[in-house]
Structure formats: structure tokens, C-alpha cells
Scaffold this active site. Structure first.
Site, PDB file in Angstrom:
ATOM      1  N   ASP A  41       0.829  -1.210   0.000  1.00  0.00           N
ATOM      2  CA  ASP A  41       0.000   0.000   0.000  1.00  0.00           C
ATOM      3  C   ASP A  41       0.860   1.255   0.000  1.00  0.00           C
ATOM      4  O   ASP A  41       2.087   1.193   0.143  1.00  0.00           O
ATOM      5  CB  ASP A  41      -0.964   0.001   1.211  1.00  0.00           C
ATOM      6  CG  ASP A  41      -0.296  -0.475   2.502  1.00  0.00           C
ATOM      7  OD1 ASP A  41       0.947  -0.366   2.611  1.00  0.00           O
ATOM      8  OD2 ASP A  41      -1.010  -0.957   3.387  1.00  0.00           O
TER       9      ASP A  41
ATOM     10  N   ASN B 203      -6.970  -3.753  14.413  1.00  0.00           N
ATOM     11  CA  ASN B 203      -8.353  -4.109  14.055  1.00  0.00           C
ATOM     12  C   ASN B 203      -8.379  -5.255  13.038  1.00  0.00           C
ATOM     13  O   ASN B 203      -9.388  -5.472  12.382  1.00  0.00           O
ATOM     14  CB  ASN B 203      -9.101  -2.880  13.513  1.00  0.00           C
ATOM     15  CG  ASN B 203      -8.488  -2.341  12.226  1.00  0.00           C
ATOM     16  OD1 ASN B 203      -7.484  -2.858  11.746  1.00  0.00           O
ATOM     17  ND2 ASN B 203      -9.082  -1.302  11.673  1.00  0.00           N
TER      18      ASN B 203
ATOM     19  N   HIS C  61      -6.868  -5.458  10.248  1.00  0.00           N
ATOM     20  CA  HIS C  61      -6.765  -5.120   8.822  1.00  0.00           C
ATOM     21  C   HIS C  61      -5.490  -5.715   8.228  1.00  0.00           C
ATOM     22  O   HIS C  61      -4.504  -5.946   8.932  1.00  0.00           O
ATOM     23  CB  HIS C  61      -6.883  -3.610   8.567  1.00  0.00           C
ATOM     24  CG  HIS C  61      -5.690  -2.791   8.918  1.00  0.00           C
ATOM     25  ND1 HIS C  61      -5.740  -1.431   9.030  1.00  0.00           N
ATOM     26  CD2 HIS C  61      -4.398  -3.120   9.190  1.00  0.00           C
ATOM     27  CE1 HIS C  61      -4.538  -0.975   9.337  1.00  0.00           C
ATOM     28  NE2 HIS C  61      -3.723  -1.965   9.441  1.00  0.00           N
TER      29      HIS C  61
ATOM     30  N   GLU D 278      -9.577  -2.456   5.540  1.00  0.00           N
ATOM     31  CA  GLU D 278     -10.168  -2.313   6.869  1.00  0.00           C
ATOM     32  C   GLU D 278     -11.334  -3.300   7.012  1.00  0.00           C
ATOM     33  O   GLU D 278     -11.801  -3.859   6.011  1.00  0.00           O
ATOM     34  CB  GLU D 278     -10.667  -0.869   7.040  1.00  0.00           C
ATOM     35  CG  GLU D 278      -9.596   0.197   6.845  1.00  0.00           C
ATOM     36  CD  GLU D 278      -8.552   0.266   7.969  1.00  0.00           C
ATOM     37  OE1 GLU D 278      -8.538  -0.609   8.857  1.00  0.00           O
ATOM     38  OE2 GLU D 278      -7.728   1.203   7.938  1.00  0.00           O
TER      39      GLU D 278
HETATM   40  P1  PGA Z   1       2.448  -1.902  12.337  1.00  0.00           P
HETATM   41  O1  PGA Z   1       1.146  -1.866  11.417  1.00  0.00           O
HETATM   42  O2  PGA Z   1       3.371  -2.866  11.689  1.00  0.00           O
HETATM   43  O3  PGA Z   1       2.965  -0.506  12.318  1.00  0.00           O
HETATM   44  O4  PGA Z   1       1.997  -2.362  13.686  1.00  0.00           O
HETATM   45  C1  PGA Z   1       0.661  -3.037  10.863  1.00  0.00           C
HETATM   46  C2  PGA Z   1      -0.601  -2.736  10.104  1.00  0.00           C
HETATM   47  O5  PGA Z   1      -1.295  -1.746  10.431  1.00  0.00           O
HETATM   48  O6  PGA Z   1      -0.926  -3.497   9.200  1.00  0.00           O
END
Ligand code: PGA
Length: 247
Positions: A71, A140, A142, A147
Site C-alpha cells: 500500500d 483491528n 486489517h 479495513e
Molecule cells: P504496524 O502496522 O506494523 O505498524 O503495527 C501493521 C498494520 O497496520 O498493518
């Protein structure tokens, strides 16, 4: 047939990073033309350091490797310090012999997000698909910026970020102020991820425990995008003890 996720619980975050880097570097040693899917965020930071260290120690070249990132923030140029392109260049690509033209991150300034996303999917297909998609997971559950509620067969597209994700990414690690966080992103879809031949998801820390429990042993539901990985035939989660606490 749900319930196929293989779970490895390691002593701590360093052990997770070493194990994950071992998987990635071995894959490239065995298949120098490997096509890798990569994440950004806190999760891969130590693993990327280990990939650099291990590939140098073992003389494994990334010169023929192709990468695709999950992304990118929509509206940020790849030169912006918080863009995922900048993150990848700084944290991984500039330390390897990988060719930058073989590394693919969405252009956050694309005038047509639809064309950009369609071209990204076409490039993945033209490379023969992704051999291994390395993933993190949101609190969450995702996956990339898919999401809760995102379609299980979704493809690359422009999406709004949830308030939870904006808050998580403005806790001082990346952005200091929620108002600085872009409101949209370009993301691969869950279908794009599930098409990869192998999935390797890492999670560390107690903040991820609920998302991991929902993904590994919860019902398969778009409410917890990580749970859709139960449908993948070759998916491994590498966790530290804190992230595995709910299993
Ligand atoms: P993080 O984020 O590696 O910064 O914990 C992971 C994500 O949001 O997919």
C-alpha cells in the site's frame, strides 16, 4: 476449508525477526528471481535489518528479485519522508543490490488511482504472481489498508483510512499529529494477497493479541480481514509470546 494457518510462537520480537528474515533470504537463495510482496510499518523494521545482515553474511543477491508493496498513502509523493516508498528505500532497498526499477510501490500522486491500481495488478500478473507475501496486521485485524468490511475478493483500489488506523499511525512512530495523516490510501485487495503462493504474517506485542486470536481461531469474516487468511493453503503466522496470548 478454514483453520489452516500455521502458527509459530517465538521467544521475543528479535527471534521473530530472525526467523522471518531466514525464510525470506532462503527463498531468494533458492529462487533468485523470486517475487516478494512486502509490508511497511513497525512490524517489518527489524526483519528488514536482519534480511540485510543475513543476505550479506550468506552472499545472497537480490539483483533479480522483484517486489510489490501492499500500500501507499494517497496524496504523498514518494519523496515524502512518511511515504511508504521512502520507508522501503531507506529501510531495505538501498542496503541491498536490488534494482529499484524492480521494486513496485503505488504512486501516491497518481492522477488516476483506478489506472494506477489496474496497472499494479497487471504488473503482478506479468511477473507470474507473488511467491511470498510478507504481512503485518492492524490492531483491528486489517491487512494492508483493507479495513474491516473490505471484500474478501477485493483487488487494488483507493480506500479511505479508518479512524483507528489514522490514530495508530499518528502515535508518534510515524506521524505526530492525526491531522497530518492522509485520509486515503492505495492498497492491494484481500484477493490480491490471497493469490500469493505463500503468506507469512508477523505480529509482536500485546496490542496485536486480539487481532491474532480473531484471525487464527475466530470465524472467517470480513469483519476481521486477517481471518480470511484461514482460506489460504500456505499461511504461517510468526508471533512473539505477547501477540500469541489470546491463542
Ligand atoms: P504496524 O502496522 O506494523 O505498524 O503495527 C501493521 C498494520 O497496520 O498493518
Amino acid at each position: 476449508m478454514p483453520g489452516r494457518i500455521k502458527v509459530q510462537v517465538l521467544a521475543d520480537a528479535d527471534a521473530v525477526a530472525r526467523a522471518a528474515a531466514g525464510v525470506i533470504v532462503s527463498l531468494v537463495r533458492d529462487n533468485p528471481d523470486a517475487v516478494l510482496g512486502l509490508p511497511t510499518g513497525s512490524t517489518p523494521e527489524r526483519t528488514f535489518e536482519e534480511v540485510v545482515r543475513l543476505s550479506r553474511a550468506e552472499g545472497v543477491s537480490f539483483a533479480k528479485v522483484t517486489t510489490f508493496n501492499l500500500d501507499e498513502y494517497f496524496g504523498l509523493s514518494g519523496d515524502h519522508s512518511q511515504s511508504y516508498r521512502a520507508f522501503m528505500n531507506e529501510r531495505l532497498f538501498k542496503h541491498l543490490d536490488i534494482r529499484l526499477w524492480n521494486t513496485h510501490v503505488f504512486n501516491g500522486l497518481a492522477r488516476s488511482p483506478e489506472d494506477e491500481c489496474a496497472a499494479f495488478e497487471r504488473k503482478i500478473a506479468a511477473c507470474g504472481g507473488i511467491d511470498l507475501w510478507f504481512l503485518g496486521i492492524g490492531t483491528n485485524a486489517h491487512i494492508a489498508f483493507n479495513e474491516p468490511g473490505s471484500p474478501a475478493d477485493g483487488r487494488s483500489r483507493k480506500v479511505p483510512l479508518s479512524e483507528a488506523t489514522i490514530a495508530a499511525n499518528s502515535d508518534g512512530r510515524f506521524f505526530k499529529d492525526p491531522n497530518e495523516v492522509p485520509r486515503h490510501a492505495l492498497t492491494v485487495g484481500l484477493g490480491t494477497v490471497l493469490d500469493a503462493r505463500r503468506l507469512l504474517l508477523l505480529a509482536m506485542g500485546e496490542k496485536k493479541a486480539a487481532a491474532i486470536a480473531a484471525s487464527v481461531k475466530g470465524p472467517v469474516t470480513t469483519d476481521a480481514p486477517g481471518s480470511l487468511l484461514q482460506h489460504h493453503p500456505d499461511c504461517t503466522f510468526m508471533l512473539d509470546r505477547a501477540a500469541a496470548a489470546g491463542l
